[in-house]
Design an enzyme around this catalytic site. Structure first.
Site, short mmCIF file in Angstrom:
data_model
loop_
_atom_site.label_atom_id
_atom_site.label_comp_id
_atom_site.label_asym_id
_atom_site.label_seq_id
_atom_site.Cartn_x
_atom_site.Cartn_y
_atom_site.Cartn_z
N ASN A 7 61.44 44.99 15.28
CA ASN A 7 60.46 44.16 15.98
C ASN A 7 61.19 43.60 17.20
O ASN A 7 61.91 42.61 17.11
CB ASN A 7 59.98 43.04 15.05
CG ASN A 7 58.93 42.17 15.71
OD1 ASN A 7 58.66 42.29 16.91
ND2 ASN A 7 58.33 41.29 14.93
N LYS A 14 64.29 41.68 15.68
CA LYS A 14 64.32 41.54 14.22
C LYS A 14 64.44 42.94 13.64
O LYS A 14 63.81 43.87 14.13
CB LYS A 14 63.03 40.90 13.71
CG LYS A 14 62.91 39.45 14.09
CD LYS A 14 61.77 38.77 13.33
CE LYS A 14 61.40 37.47 14.00
NZ LYS A 14 60.07 37.45 14.58
N ARG A 70 57.30 47.65 15.52
CA ARG A 70 56.11 46.82 15.69
C ARG A 70 55.78 46.82 17.18
O ARG A 70 56.60 46.42 18.00
CB ARG A 70 56.38 45.40 15.23
CG ARG A 70 55.19 44.52 15.50
CD ARG A 70 55.51 43.07 15.32
NE ARG A 70 54.29 42.31 15.56
CZ ARG A 70 54.32 41.13 16.15
NH1 ARG A 70 55.43 40.60 16.57
NH2 ARG A 70 53.19 40.49 16.32
N HIS A 159 47.78 40.52 15.01
CA HIS A 159 48.17 40.27 13.62
C HIS A 159 47.51 41.27 12.66
O HIS A 159 47.37 41.00 11.47
CB HIS A 159 47.74 38.85 13.14
CG HIS A 159 48.52 37.72 13.72
ND1 HIS A 159 47.95 36.48 13.93
CD2 HIS A 159 49.80 37.61 14.13
CE1 HIS A 159 48.85 35.66 14.44
NE2 HIS A 159 49.99 36.33 14.58
N ARG A 220 49.95 27.38 21.33
CA ARG A 220 48.79 27.93 22.05
C ARG A 220 47.53 27.13 21.73
O ARG A 220 47.34 26.70 20.59
CB ARG A 220 48.55 29.39 21.67
CG ARG A 220 49.69 30.31 22.04
CD ARG A 220 49.29 31.76 21.77
NE ARG A 220 50.45 32.60 21.67
CZ ARG A 220 50.71 33.41 20.64
NH1 ARG A 220 49.86 33.50 19.63
NH2 ARG A 220 51.79 34.14 20.63
N GLY A 305 53.51 31.40 7.47
CA GLY A 305 54.31 30.19 7.20
C GLY A 305 53.51 29.00 6.70
O GLY A 305 53.84 28.41 5.67
N ILE A 306 52.45 28.65 7.40
CA ILE A 306 51.66 27.47 7.01
C ILE A 306 50.74 27.83 5.83
O ILE A 306 50.66 27.10 4.84
CB ILE A 306 50.82 26.96 8.21
CG1 ILE A 306 51.74 26.59 9.39
CG2 ILE A 306 49.95 25.79 7.81
CD1 ILE A 306 51.01 26.31 10.71
N GLU A 308 50.99 30.02 3.54
CA GLU A 308 51.68 30.27 2.27
C GLU A 308 52.32 29.01 1.70
O GLU A 308 52.48 28.88 0.49
CB GLU A 308 52.80 31.31 2.47
CG GLU A 308 52.29 32.71 2.74
CD GLU A 308 53.38 33.62 3.30
OE1 GLU A 308 54.57 33.38 3.06
OE2 GLU A 308 53.02 34.58 4.01
N GLU A 356 54.80 41.89 7.09
CA GLU A 356 54.45 42.87 8.12
C GLU A 356 55.47 44.00 8.20
O GLU A 356 55.10 45.15 8.36
CB GLU A 356 54.36 42.15 9.48
CG GLU A 356 53.11 41.30 9.59
CD GLU A 356 53.16 40.31 10.72
OE1 GLU A 356 53.90 39.30 10.59
OE2 GLU A 356 52.48 40.51 11.74
P1 AMP Z 1 55.48 31.87 10.74
O1 AMP Z 1 55.11 32.01 12.18
O2 AMP Z 1 54.61 32.66 9.82
O3 AMP Z 1 56.94 32.05 10.46
O4 AMP Z 1 55.16 30.33 10.34
C1 AMP Z 1 55.81 29.27 10.97
C2 AMP Z 1 55.06 27.98 10.66
O5 AMP Z 1 55.00 27.77 9.24
C3 AMP Z 1 55.71 26.75 11.24
O6 AMP Z 1 54.72 25.91 11.83
C4 AMP Z 1 56.30 26.08 10.04
O7 AMP Z 1 56.38 24.71 10.19
C5 AMP Z 1 55.27 26.42 8.98
N1 AMP Z 1 55.78 26.17 7.65
C6 AMP Z 1 56.79 26.79 7.00
N2 AMP Z 1 57.00 26.20 5.79
C7 AMP Z 1 56.12 25.20 5.69
C8 AMP Z 1 55.82 24.21 4.69
N3 AMP Z 1 56.51 24.15 3.55
N4 AMP Z 1 54.83 23.31 4.93
C9 AMP Z 1 54.15 23.36 6.09
N5 AMP Z 1 54.36 24.26 7.06
C10 AMP Z 1 55.33 25.17 6.87
#
Ligand code: AMP
Length: 373
Positions: A7, A14, A70, A159, A220, A305-306, A308, A356
């Site tokens: 990626n 990555k 990717r 995505h 964004r 991230g959020i 999950e 992904e």
């Molecule tokens: P990603 O782009 O999928 O890597 O997600 C990144 C986002 O997930 C960031 O805003 C992180 O703060 C959020 N994130 C990761 N772990 C947590 C958590 N335990 N609680 C809330 N947000 C999280």
């Protein structure tokens, strides 16, 4: 099969090596092109190569069965992954105008890999491909049709690899064929998007011509009155920079990391509380909209991230949707179960980890097998 997934971004690379679908090595090289960082993608790939070879799975890049890249933008040409040959590479170059930063970096990754391992098959897996199933009424904006025909201005959506991957995982979890399910997937990460999936096909998605449209993201803005960028430009401001890099959660409360936003909100910071409310309200609007588009929803999937990791965001997003059939089980939600809906919920609410890169490896493998037949 031994598949390397790359990626390549504008400032990072990555990489993950999969051997028979199991991860064997992986990492990220950052600060590419920065004064104190790594010179270019060639240097970055050589750093990655050392790590990959030390796994012992391959002795040299030439031993790989394939490399999956990717690629952010596949325009209207690519509705599935493609084996990279000179005509595909040419098409990718033509698409640079649609996603200058991303596609240029992806092409650099492909060309560098070609130099390091000339005989190894390379595959492009597109972020936009899954959404090529959108109908005209879903992908056209209400602007003069010539603008679409001449410049390709339309909804592409992004995505796609993640939305499809978690939809497939949801079908496995529910023990039902994907073809028979209607699913709303919410990819809530630093970038965020929603997707309405009918029988395994994307029928609508929140990101548009670029990844700027739709949900509130880390930096964004997501949806706004389309006159706002023009107004900002008239005021002499850099609208592209403001709306892409200084807006979203960061613009509203100074932080783009949801963990910090939540912490600040819990400590009573009013800006963070408001940012969280605006973020959640936008997600709810899309759940409602896609509920209407799909007519019947079997599953709502939270990922990235959020999605999950944040029971709070999931809880707020489902609050008040009970009448529509979305009923969260708060205890399951807090305990991070994969099924977080309660028994009376007509819609299954799921938390599914996206992957992904694994999906890119699987798509690469599938295409290589097809090619060999
Ligand atoms: P990603 O782009 O999928 O890597 O997600 C990144 C986002 O997930 C960031 O805003 C992180 O703060 C959020 N994130 C990761 N772990 C947590 C958590 N335990 N609680 C809330 N947000 C999280």
């Amino acid at each position: 099969m031994k598949i390397l997934v790359l990626n390549a971004g504008s400032s990072s690379l990555k990489y993950r090596l999969f051997s028979n679908r199991e991860e064997a090595a992986g990492g990220v090289v950052e600060r590419i092109g920065e004064p104190e960082g790594v010179k270019d993608h060639m240097e970055a790939l050589k750093i990655a190569e050392r790590e990959i070879l030390s796994s012992g799975i391959v002795k040299r890049f030439g031993d790989l069965d394939g490399v999956g890249h990717r690629v952010v933008h596949g325009g209207e040409r690519f509705s599935r992954a493609a084996l990279i040959d000179s005509s595909v590479l040419e098409a990718l170059k033509e698409l640079v105008s649609l996603a200058p930063l991303h596609n240029r970096a992806n092409i650099e990754g492909i060309e560098t890999m070609k130099k390091l391992a000339p005989g190894v098959a390379q595959v492009a897996v597109f972020d936009t491909a899954f959404h090529q199933s959108l109908s005209e009424e879903a992908f056209l904006y209400a602007v003069p049709i010539e603008i679409y025909r001449e410049f390709g201005v339309r909804r592409y959506g992004f995505h796609g690899t993640s939305h499809l991957y978690v939809a497939k995982e949801a079908a496995k979890l529910l023990g039902a064929p994907l073809k028979e399910l209607n699913i709303i997937t919410l990819h809530l990460g630093n970038g965020a998007s929603a997707c309405a999936i009918e029988g395994g096909r994307s029928v609508d998605t929140s990101m548009g011509f670029t990844p700027l449209e739709g949900l509130v993201m880390g930096t964004r803005c997501g949806d706004l009155d389309p006159h706002i960028p023009l107004f900002l430009q008239e005021k002499g401001l850099d609208a592209a920079k403001i709306l892409n890099s200084e807006s979203g959660l960061k613009g509203l409360c100074g932080r783009n990391d949801m963990r910090e936003v939540e912490r600040m909100a819990q400590e009573g910071d009013e800006k963070a509380i408001l940012a969280l409310k605006i973020f959640v309200r936008r997600v709810k609007k899309y759940i409602g909209a896609y509920n209407a588009i799909l007519g019947r929803v079997d599953a709502l999937v939270f990922t990235a991230g959020i999605g999950e990791n944040s029971p709070l965001v999931r809880s707020l997003c489902c609050e008040g949707l009970e009448g529509l059939g979305f009923v969260l089980d708060e205890e399951r939600n807090r305990n991070l179960r994969s099924v977080v809906s309660s028994h009376e919920s007509s819609v299954k609410i799921l938390v599914i980890q996206t992957d992904e890169e694994l999906d890119i490896a699987l798509q690469t493998e599938a295409l290589l097998r097809e090619d060999r037949l």
